[in-house]
Design an enzyme around this catalytic site. Structure first.
Site, PDB file in Angstrom:
ATOM      1  N   GLU A 144       9.562   4.365   6.292  1.00 43.26           N
ATOM      2  CA  GLU A 144       9.488   3.881   4.287  1.00 43.26           C
ATOM      3  C   GLU A 144      11.066   4.460   3.905  1.00 43.26           C
ATOM      4  O   GLU A 144      10.718   6.204   4.380  1.00 43.26           O
ATOM      5  CB  GLU A 144       8.615   4.094   3.335  1.00 43.26           C
ATOM      6  CG  GLU A 144       7.314   3.244   3.483  1.00 43.26           C
ATOM      7  CD  GLU A 144       6.750   3.423   2.205  1.00 43.26           C
ATOM      8  OE1 GLU A 144       6.522   4.096   1.412  1.00 43.26           O
ATOM      9  OE2 GLU A 144       4.462   3.784   2.448  1.00 43.26           O
ATOM     10  N   GLU A 146       0.852   8.081   4.725  1.00 45.58           N
ATOM     11  CA  GLU A 146       1.284   9.763   3.887  1.00 45.58           C
ATOM     12  C   GLU A 146       0.396  11.287   3.907  1.00 45.58           C
ATOM     13  O   GLU A 146      -0.300  11.304   2.597  1.00 45.58           O
ATOM     14  CB  GLU A 146       2.249   9.324   2.922  1.00 45.58           C
ATOM     15  CG  GLU A 146       3.196   8.754   3.109  1.00 45.58           C
ATOM     16  CD  GLU A 146       3.736   8.676   1.882  1.00 45.58           C
ATOM     17  OE1 GLU A 146       3.388   8.554  -0.009  1.00 45.58           O
ATOM     18  OE2 GLU A 146       4.680   7.926   1.794  1.00 45.58           O
TER      19      GLU A 146
END
Length: 747
Positions: free
Chosen positions: A652, A502
């Site tokens: 995810e 991320e």
């Protein structure tokens, strides 16, 4: 005992979301060879509603074939996508060669593959027609072995000798390779570069090797010539049926050998994909094919994937008796030392792998931190660990290596995720040199802020008392070290590296340049791995030491906000300079249990337009899960890349299906008490439906239930409000999530 509070994987104000995968079962399916000798139609996998198949063309004449075209027709089956050939028609279908696989030398074989649907019928094996389908002999199939042969090459395989996780076909041309214009790179075929003079290149949309680099290898590797010679492949030397014929250079079997026209294979020589091969020990060729699908050794790779975390570090409470405010790196295993009067639950990592495989899992994402690689880091060793002594690691590095090897033995593919710059900073980082203030700095009643930690050597605020300096050079060194694990451990299950989790604090231009350097670093060590690249966010430069100078980042409609790691809006027009068959985009996407986005607002409440997170809660905004709206955002942020032929593996997605009720924090229960429907479950169902329809793979977060905002696939008696003392204990699988994943995978 020191009570261990569940690590919140992300503060609810973080911007994240995720997706899912259209999986393929790995049932061993017998194939049928119809058509004239020289062409084989091979069913490589089949499941309830679909199948994968290949057509193999063997030149059984004495002349070179220059260009080929074959055709076939079904009753009810239909092709949905095809790779390594040009497809035309719509039942009947025709396929012709690409520029690099049109020439077939005498005695040699080429193949192309495709995926299809049965349309409620059975899997068919149609006749293949074409000028190349004449001459030679056809193959036969016995009850316990699968063998094909042509007049130019022969093989003998005893009964029960085929054990493969990816295909049911073993062809006698496994030891024959296409010659001319190719490089046998330590047992794997690649095209030779034309314009690249040294090293590896990328020409005609494929990786290639320069002649000088190819020729520098020791014998018997090097530039493949036009001659052929017999070879004998010893027991356990061929890895799965992907070695059964010559496959495209970018996805060829690592068990191919330089050239031959005949081979002898012993009764135990065709084994599962975790076995050894003729290639460099411990390596397997992972690629993205021209349709954007994952392959291993040239065969489609099912990616029924989940996250299993803990080795990246967790947050201990400030009053922990043994490790106050620590960050131990330890895989959650459902077997804490204090359970059952300190006897433990008896659960092992092998038990969990067995159960996950029984549920369909074929792949796991494994988060780590840079400190995980250090065997001497005290946060990876006793007395800072909580697992029962019967399964306790000696150190985090050893636990990482043991997990990879055990997964390889279980034929579970692994990709490693560098989840943060520090096991203490954790999910907040967003960049390599992250500095506070972090997004949860002012979170009320929260014991796990990390304002005293920084990953930057300079320009830190006064709150910082501990520095875990991290920078690009250390990051690239970590990537090289991880890339070397395949050879070090002798495994063939390391797909690639998710190079940084991320990276929400970078612009696309910044992140693009970084991942290009990451590719070079990984490729120097292991050219068989994929480079897994996450998206960015809607803003950048908040963790760079200038928190008041956030930069907006293009992401399409401003009404559709991406989560951390989701934004790949600019990637299509400005892709990384990485070979397309080595690049795997990996966005993250989540629903309201992680963060309530503005696109979740009820349009009937005009006063809530544009609100999100805490502001939406305070205004008592209703949440409406509208799949049409969600899909518009997904398409803009990453879905469009599928149509461009890129590989996508959602890193995810998931959530707490009971949010904001059971298993939610007290703060969420209070703030969102007016929400009484299963909105997060609705979001997950919408995501699963979208990704299945798009053919996008995804990894569910998470397998283990210690994620405070998502829980896990495994159930737990732990509840942060009503049963906080039950943390770390697992029971069975959540049947709702099982149904979601099985539906998505077609199981």
């Amino acid at each position: 005992m020191g009570h261990v509070t569940s690590p919140s994987k992300r503060y609810p104000a973080s911007f994240k979301r995720a997706g899912s995968i259209l999986g393929v079962s790995i049932a061993l399916a017998a194939f049928s060879n119809v058509a004239a000798a020289g062409c084989e139609y091979v069913v490589t996998n089949s499941w309830g509603s679909g199948f994968t198949a290949a057509i193999r063309i063997t030149n059984s004449t004495s002349s070179v074939i220059n260009g080929w075209n074959v055709s076939w027709q079904y009753n009810s089956n239909r092709v949905t996508n095809l790779w390594n050939a040009n497809l035309s028609g719509s039942n009947p279908y025709s396929a012709s060669n690409l520029s690099w696989n049109g020439t077939i030398q005498p005695g040699q074989t080429v193949e192309f593959g495709f995926q299809g649907v049965t349309n409620s019928g059975t899997v068919e094996s149609p006749t293949v027609n074409g000028a190349a389908c004449t001459g030679g002999t056809s193959s036969s199939v016995s009850s316990s072995s699968v063998v094909s042969s042509s007049s130019s090459s022969r093989s003998s395989v005893s009964s029960s000798s085929v054990v493969s996780s990816s295909s049911s076909v073993v062809s006698s041309s496994s030891s024959s390779v296409v010659s001319g214009g190719q490089c046998n790179w330590y047992g794997t075929l690649y095209p030779l570069c034309v314009s690249t003079t040294s090293g590896w290149g990328y020409e005609n949309n494929r990786s290639c090797i320069s002649p000088s680099t190819c020729s520098a290898q020791p014998a018997p590797y090097g530039i493949v010539g036009g001659s052929s010679s017999p070879s004998s492949i010893s027991s356990s030397s061929v890895r799965s049926s992907s070695s059964s014929s010559v496959v495209p250079p970018s996805s060829s079997s690592s068990s191919s050998v330089p050239s031959s026209s005949s081979s002898s294979v012993s009764s135990s020589s065709v084994v599962s994909s975790s076995s050894s091969s003729v290639s460099v020990p411990g390596t397997g060729v992972f690629r993205v094919n021209t349709q954007g699908n994952l392959t291993k050794d040239g065969q489609l790779l099912p990616a029924r994937c989940g996250n299993w975390f803990g080795l990246e570090g967790r947050h201990e409470p400030s009053n922990d008796a043994d490790n106050p405010s620590g960050a131990p790196m330890e895989l959650y295993a459902g077997n804490m030392w204090w359970v059952n009067n300190s006897q433990g639950s008896g659960r092992t990592i092998q038990q969990t792998m067995t159960e996950l495989k029984q549920q369909g899992i074929t792949m796991l994402r494994l988060p780590i931190a840079p400190q995980t690689l250090d065997a001497n880091d005290p946060q990876g060793r006793s007395p800072n660990l909580k697992n029962h002594q019967s399964i306790r690691q000696s150190n985090a590095r050893q636990a990482l290596e043991d997990f990879i090897k055990l997964a390889d033995q279980n034929d579970i593919q692994i990709f490693i995720d560098i989840h943060s710059c520090s096991n203490y900073v954790g999910w907040r980082a967003g960049r390599l040199d992250a500095r506070p203030p972090y997004v949860d700095a002012n979170r009320v009643g929260y014991d796990f802020t990390r304002e005293e930690y920084s990953c930057s050597a300079t320009n830190n605020p006064s709150s910082v008392t501990r520095i875990h300096a991290y920078d690009k050079q250390k990051w690239l060194a970590n990537l090289r070290e991880i890339a070397g694990l395949s050879a070090k451990l002798g495994v063939s299950n390391l797909i690639g590296i998710d190079v940084f989790n991320e990276p929400y604090d970078y612009t696309w231009a910044e992140w693009k340049g970084m991942v290009e350097e990451a590719y070079q670093a990984i490729n120097e060590v292991n050219p068989n791995m994929l480079i897994i690249v996450e998206g960015i966010s809607a803003n950048a430069n908040t963790q760079d030491g200038t928190p008041d100078t956030s930069v907006p980042v293009p992401h399409g409609s401003t009404d559709l906000n991406p989560n951390w790691g989701e934004n790949l809006y600019e990637a299509g027009a400005n892709p990384p300079n990485i070979p397309k068959d080595r690049l795997l985009f990996s966005p993250h996407t989540y629903g309201p249990s992680v963060f309530v986005q503005r696109q979740f607002m009820d349009p009937a409440q005009t006063e809530c337009a544009g609100l999100e997170g805490d502001e939406a809660a305070q205004a008592r905004c209703r949440i409406v899960i509208n799949p049409t709206v969600l899909e518009q955002g997904w398409e803009e942020h990453f879905g469009y890349l599928r149509e461009l032929g890129y590989g996508i593996l959602i890193g995810e997605f998931g959530g707490n299906m009971d949010w904001p009720g059971a298993k939610s924090s007290q703060a969420d229960r209070n703030a969102w008490s007016h929400i009484t429907t299963n909105v997060d479950q609705q979001w997950q169902q919408a995501a699963a439906s979208y990704f299945k329809r798009k053919g996008i793979n995804a990894c569910y977060w998470s397998m283990n239930p210690e994620s405070a905002d998502t829980m896990g696939w495994y159930l737990t008696p732990w509840d942060p409000v009503t049963a906080n003392d039950m943390w770390g204990q697992w029971t069975g699988f959540d049947p709702r999530k099982t149904q979601l994943l099985h539906n998505m995978w077609g199981l």
